[in-house]
Design an enzyme around this catalytic site. Sequence first.
Site, PDB file in Angstrom:
ATOM      1  CE1 TYR A 105      46.665  -7.378   7.256  1.00 19.18           C
ATOM      2  CE2 TYR A 105      45.280  -7.278   9.202  1.00 19.18           C
ATOM      3  CZ  TYR A 105      45.424  -7.494   7.849  1.00 19.18           C
ATOM      4  OH  TYR A 105      44.341  -7.834   7.097  1.00 19.18           O
ATOM      5  CE1 TYR A 144      41.584  -6.634  10.935  1.00 17.36           C
ATOM      6  CE2 TYR A 144      42.435  -8.581   9.809  1.00 17.36           C
ATOM      7  CZ  TYR A 144      41.952  -7.281   9.769  1.00 17.36           C
ATOM      8  OH  TYR A 144      41.826  -6.641   8.566  1.00 17.36           O
ATOM      9  NE  ARG A 154      36.657  -7.216   7.819  1.00 18.46           N
ATOM     10  CZ  ARG A 154      37.216  -7.288   6.606  1.00 18.46           C
ATOM     11  NH1 ARG A 154      38.378  -6.728   6.377  1.00 18.46           N
ATOM     12  NH2 ARG A 154      36.620  -7.896   5.599  1.00 18.46           N
ATOM     13  CG  HIS A 157      40.562 -10.405   5.277  1.00 10.80           C
ATOM     14  ND1 HIS A 157      40.202 -10.282   6.591  1.00 10.80           N
ATOM     15  CD2 HIS A 157      41.372  -9.347   5.021  1.00 10.80           C
ATOM     16  CE1 HIS A 157      40.773  -9.203   7.112  1.00 10.80           C
ATOM     17  NE2 HIS A 157      41.501  -8.609   6.175  1.00 10.80           N
ATOM     18  CG  HIS A 159      44.021  -6.985   2.581  1.00  8.69           C
ATOM     19  ND1 HIS A 159      42.997  -6.067   2.575  1.00  8.69           N
ATOM     20  CD2 HIS A 159      44.184  -7.352   3.873  1.00  8.69           C
ATOM     21  CE1 HIS A 159      42.572  -5.879   3.816  1.00  8.69           C
ATOM     22  NE2 HIS A 159      43.277  -6.647   4.614  1.00  8.69           N
TER      23      HIS A 159
END
Lengths: 234, 155
Positions: A105, A144, A154, A157, A159
């Site tokens: 991120y 990640y 995770r 995905h 968000h």
Amino acid sequence: MNSSENKRDWESHPPLIAPGYKSTIYRGPSQPLIEVPELMKPGTGPIFGMESVSPLDHDLTKNGIKNGEPLGERIVVSGRVLNQNGQPLKNTLIEVWQANAAGRYVHKRDQHHAPLDPNFFGAGRCVTNDKGVFKFYTIKPGAYPWGNHPNAWRPNHIHFSVFGPNIGTRLVTQMYFPGDPLLDHDPIYLAVPEKSRERLISTFDLDLTEEGFALGYQFDIVLRGNHSTPFENE
Amino acid sequence: MNKLGQTPSQTIGPYFAYGLTPEQYKFDHKSLATPFLLDVKHNSKDLILLKGRVFDLHGAPVDDAMIEIWQVDQEGVFRTEPHEGFISIGRMGTGTVEGNLYEFTTCIPAPEKPGLAPAINMIVFMRGLLSHVYTRVYFDNLHMQGAQETVFFDF
Ligand SMILES: [Fe+2]
């Protein structure tokens, strides 16, 4: 407004404390929620529409470009935002944010030692059209690691933050990808009641796929209640 | 018509800032909702600062929550566009102000119905919260008489 149809359905949503996801134990309220008939008068809300988004906001493959194209697999994500009667919700704002193809991120707090992509920011937004349809272009996010338990990863995905017509329809969620082996090991996904989990998995769609450019994934979003035309009085 | 099931909620996670509150966190991306519901230049006489913190089970202030407030204006109208310097939704993360405060510049709304105390609706999103939660903020002004008369006790 028929309030029974507008309640949050806790058979669909994850509980506030789900011990497999450790931080819920000390961050989720432990007392039952107090039921109230309404939080705000019917007809109050929402706020964001077409005028909120800029031309590149729906294209994450372009809105972070500094000196080239972002790396990774280009995808197009589209779906409808509906009420529980299946009626489309138009002019509703969707905000998205995600990791890059390497699972990193842009957020300053993300310390995962996967590379940042100078040409990928990872956030965007779009507004549903008259048929309740939204569409954005992006890069498929990578998995990640996180610190919840040993070897925790995770699943891929994106968000989502969605408004809908009023304060009750507000939704923050995550869209997953079909066939991801990490889903069976992810306590955030697994906290959702079993019968409702699959609603969070997008479907691969060859018709949506753009030849020579991007794979298509379909993701419909159903908000609570039966309001169909949130902006009709404006 | 067939009733469709609600799309389940998932946590906002720790990394929402650059997408949802970018200006506050100094990312180069426009914020749609900000901590400023009331524009001070337009109207400062009704200004209030609504500050607070989010604490976990251990009493530690949470530094990665996102708070939204939704409120009507002083005429009781929900403003979807700025009106006389006021807009009805604010948003702020708890990661930029010393002490992990949220801090909204706003005004005290009109009561939702005559006879009710004015209140600001608040939504809490954070890592460790799988579904957002709603609460309301009331104000401690004392009204000796009238529709909003404060409740006093006798014992
Ligand atoms: Fe994430």
